[in-house]
Scaffold this active site. Structure first.
Site, PDB file in Angstrom:
ATOM      1  N   ASN A  79      55.961   9.499  -1.448  1.00 11.94           N
ATOM      2  CA  ASN A  79      55.460   9.673  -2.800  1.00 11.94           C
ATOM      3  C   ASN A  79      54.441   8.577  -3.156  1.00 11.94           C
ATOM      4  O   ASN A  79      54.133   7.711  -2.346  1.00 11.94           O
ATOM      5  CB  ASN A  79      56.639   9.704  -3.778  1.00 11.94           C
ATOM      6  CG  ASN A  79      56.396  10.616  -4.957  1.00 11.94           C
ATOM      7  OD1 ASN A  79      55.293  10.685  -5.478  1.00 11.94           O
ATOM      8  ND2 ASN A  79      57.434  11.316  -5.390  1.00 11.94           N
ATOM      9  N   HIS A 109      59.535 -14.585   5.984  1.00 10.75           N
ATOM     10  CA  HIS A 109      58.897 -15.900   6.047  1.00 10.75           C
ATOM     11  C   HIS A 109      59.962 -16.985   6.142  1.00 10.75           C
ATOM     12  O   HIS A 109      61.084 -16.813   5.654  1.00 10.75           O
ATOM     13  CB  HIS A 109      58.037 -16.129   4.798  1.00 10.75           C
ATOM     14  CG  HIS A 109      57.000 -15.063   4.619  1.00 10.75           C
ATOM     15  ND1 HIS A 109      55.806 -15.084   5.284  1.00 10.75           N
ATOM     16  CD2 HIS A 109      56.989 -13.930   3.878  1.00 10.75           C
ATOM     17  CE1 HIS A 109      55.101 -14.021   4.955  1.00 10.75           C
ATOM     18  NE2 HIS A 109      55.802 -13.302   4.108  1.00 10.75           N
ATOM     19  N   GLY A 136      63.011   6.229  -6.040  1.00 13.00           N
ATOM     20  CA  GLY A 136      61.844   5.487  -6.503  1.00 13.00           C
ATOM     21  C   GLY A 136      62.119   4.014  -6.746  1.00 13.00           C
ATOM     22  O   GLY A 136      63.156   3.629  -7.267  1.00 13.00           O
TER      23      GLY A 136
END
Length: 171
Positions: A79, A109, A136
């Protein structure tokens, strides 16, 4: 051995290496061409970067680091506004639905500030099984595997492996 080779082997690599920066720039340009004028014809700018993809739908706003380490199965729907940071492999099975604003992060990191400043990174692959639905705004962190038919809730931060058929809403 190049920094790209180190990255692909899962070893520590220097993300500010010129070759890696140029590869990311090429991927950004490919994404920008598609995002500026989304069409099936322009989608090829992105999908030709990928290690594999078949019958994929990618909505505009897609971004990736390199694209070369993205492996997509059949009938994957991505999406709007998704980000795939593919310093390590991102493998996605068949019939996967990825909601808007989902981010998949393979790169990590160091916790030591001086090492971060030097550009040192390490990446761990993400594996998404078949039949998965990622809601989402979800974020999937480095090294996570999501089993077949699992559901990831909207805005979840996925920090651990998710079992087959599991519903994961965060935590």
């Amino acid at each position: 051995m190049t920094e790209f080779d180190k990255m692909r082997r899962g070893e520590r690599f220097n993300s500010i290496d010129l070759d890696l920066r140029l590869r990311r720039e090429a991927a950004r340009l490919a994404c920008a061409k598609y995002n500026a004028h989304p069409s099936k014809g322009n989608l090829r700018h992105i999908t030709r970067l990928f290690a594999s993809s078949t019958n994929t739908v990618i909505e505009p706003g897609f971004q990736c680091d390199y694209g070369t380490q993205i492996y997509l199965g059949e009938r994957v729907y991505i999406n709007f506004q998704c980000v795939f940071l593919d310093s390590a492999a991102i493998t996605i099975g068949n019939d996967v639905l990825i909601g808007p604003g989902v981010h998949l992060y393979t790169v990590d990191h160091p916790r030591e500030a001086s090492q971060r400043a030097s550009g040192v990174c390490v990446a761990r692959p993400i594996v998404i099984g078949s039949g998965v639905w990622i809601g989402g705004g979800a974020k999937v962190l480095p090294g996570v595997s999501v089993g077949d038919n699992a559901i990831i809730g909207a805005n979840a931060v996925v920090r651990r492996d998710v079992a087959e058929n599991e519903r994961y809403v965060g935590g």
